[in-house]
Design a protein around this motif. Structure first.
Motif, PDB file in Angstrom:
ATOM      1  N   PHE A   1      -4.220  -4.069  -6.148  1.00 23.70           N
ATOM      2  CA  PHE A   1      -4.836  -3.937  -7.341  1.00 23.70           C
ATOM      3  C   PHE A   1      -4.961  -4.858  -8.329  1.00 23.70           C
TER       4      PHE A   1
ATOM      5  N   THR B   1      -8.210  -6.924  -9.435  1.00 26.66           N
ATOM      6  CA  THR B   1      -8.759  -6.759 -10.902  1.00 26.66           C
ATOM      7  C   THR B   1      -7.828  -7.591 -11.849  1.00 26.66           C
TER       8      THR B   1
ATOM      9  N   PRO C   1      -1.828  -1.703 -11.995  1.00 30.20           N
ATOM     10  CA  PRO C   1      -2.460  -0.267 -12.212  1.00 30.20           C
ATOM     11  C   PRO C   1      -1.630   0.249 -13.012  1.00 30.20           C
TER      12      PRO C   1
ATOM     13  N   GLN D   1      -3.270   5.489 -11.346  1.00 35.22           N
ATOM     14  CA  GLN D   1      -3.775   4.879 -10.308  1.00 35.22           C
ATOM     15  C   GLN D   1      -2.843   4.751  -9.144  1.00 35.22           C
TER      16      GLN D   1
ATOM     17  N   ALA E   1     -11.970   1.864 -10.731  1.00 38.98           N
ATOM     18  CA  ALA E   1     -11.035   1.091 -10.219  1.00 38.98           C
ATOM     19  C   ALA E   1     -10.076   1.843  -9.057  1.00 38.98           C
ATOM     20  N   ALA E   2      -9.654   2.966 -10.081  1.00 39.23           N
ATOM     21  CA  ALA E   2      -8.593   3.796  -9.198  1.00 39.23           C
ATOM     22  C   ALA E   2      -9.324   4.184  -7.907  1.00 39.23           C
TER      23      ALA E   2
ATOM     24  N   LEU F   1     -10.344   1.308  -5.318  1.00 36.95           N
ATOM     25  CA  LEU F   1      -9.174   0.751  -4.826  1.00 36.95           C
ATOM     26  C   LEU F   1      -8.130   1.647  -4.121  1.00 36.95           C
TER      27      LEU F   1
ATOM     28  N   TRP G   1      -7.370   0.800  -0.346  1.00 34.67           N
ATOM     29  CA  TRP G   1      -5.702   0.800   0.205  1.00 34.67           C
ATOM     30  C   TRP G   1      -5.526   1.698   1.203  1.00 34.67           C
TER      31      TRP G   1
ATOM     32  N   TRP H   1     -14.404  -6.687  -6.750  1.00 30.44           N
ATOM     33  CA  TRP H   1     -12.949  -6.534  -6.067  1.00 30.44           C
ATOM     34  C   TRP H   1     -12.696  -6.738  -4.589  1.00 30.44           C
TER      35      TRP H   1
END
Length: 169
Positions: free
Chosen positions: A7, A11, A15, A19, A42-43, A46, A50, A87
């Motif tokens: 993260f 970014t 996080p 997140q 983003a949460a 990503l 992941w 990202w």
């Protein structure tokens, strides 16, 4: 790589706790309700990335190959795709084509007047499909708006198998 590292690399920020919990959860929740401006996009992007690439094997195998991000307006689609590409590039997973194989993550746009023609070309690759409701839902219902009827079954199959759908806004 752990989620906090991924993260931060993607970014530039650490996080939020929600997140990190989203990424590490045994199962993804059916609904995420977070106020505007606290990093929902983003949460989701990503956490999926992941889980797909760096999580323990059990989570990785259970995470769908395609993230389908469905939005109501063109401007949101373009913004979301731009963020996702940045990202992915920051993490070092931008499309790295070696012949006909890619170990990167593709980001494709599906919106009126600007449909990425290659979005369905490599169904075995991890991909983020970002589009408007009309373009994505019509394809998922086997009636692809602005698509040849001969291609409807292909889009139908790709949007109904091995996908995580996110309906935003």
């Amino acid at each position: 790589m752990d989620f906090a590292t991924l993260f931060k690399r993607a970014t530039g920020f650490a996080p939020y706790p929600y997140q990190a919990r989203l990424a590490a959860a045994d199962r993804l929740p059916a609904r995420v309700e977070i106020p505007t401006g606290l990093g929902k996009t983003a949460a989701v992007v990503l956490a999926w990335l992941w889980r797909r690439r760096y999580a323990p094997d059990a989570i990785r195998v259970a995470t769908p190959r395609r993230l389908v991000y469905c939005l109501p307006m063109r401007v949101l689609v373009e913004q979301t795709a731009s963020c996702a590409r940045a990202w992915i590039d920051n993490i070092g997973l931008a499309d790295t084509v070696e012949g006909s194989r890619s170990d990167g993550v593709d980001v494709h746009l599906l919106l009126g007047g600007d449909v990425d023609r290659d979005w369905d070309r490599f169904p075995e690759r991890d991909a983020i499909l970002v589009g408007t409701q009309d373009m994505l839902l019509s394809r998922a219902l086997d009636r692809g708006y602005a698509t040849s009827r001969f291609r409807w079954p292909l889009a139908f199959g790709l949007l109904n198998n091995d996908c995580l759908w996110v309906m935003d806004e």
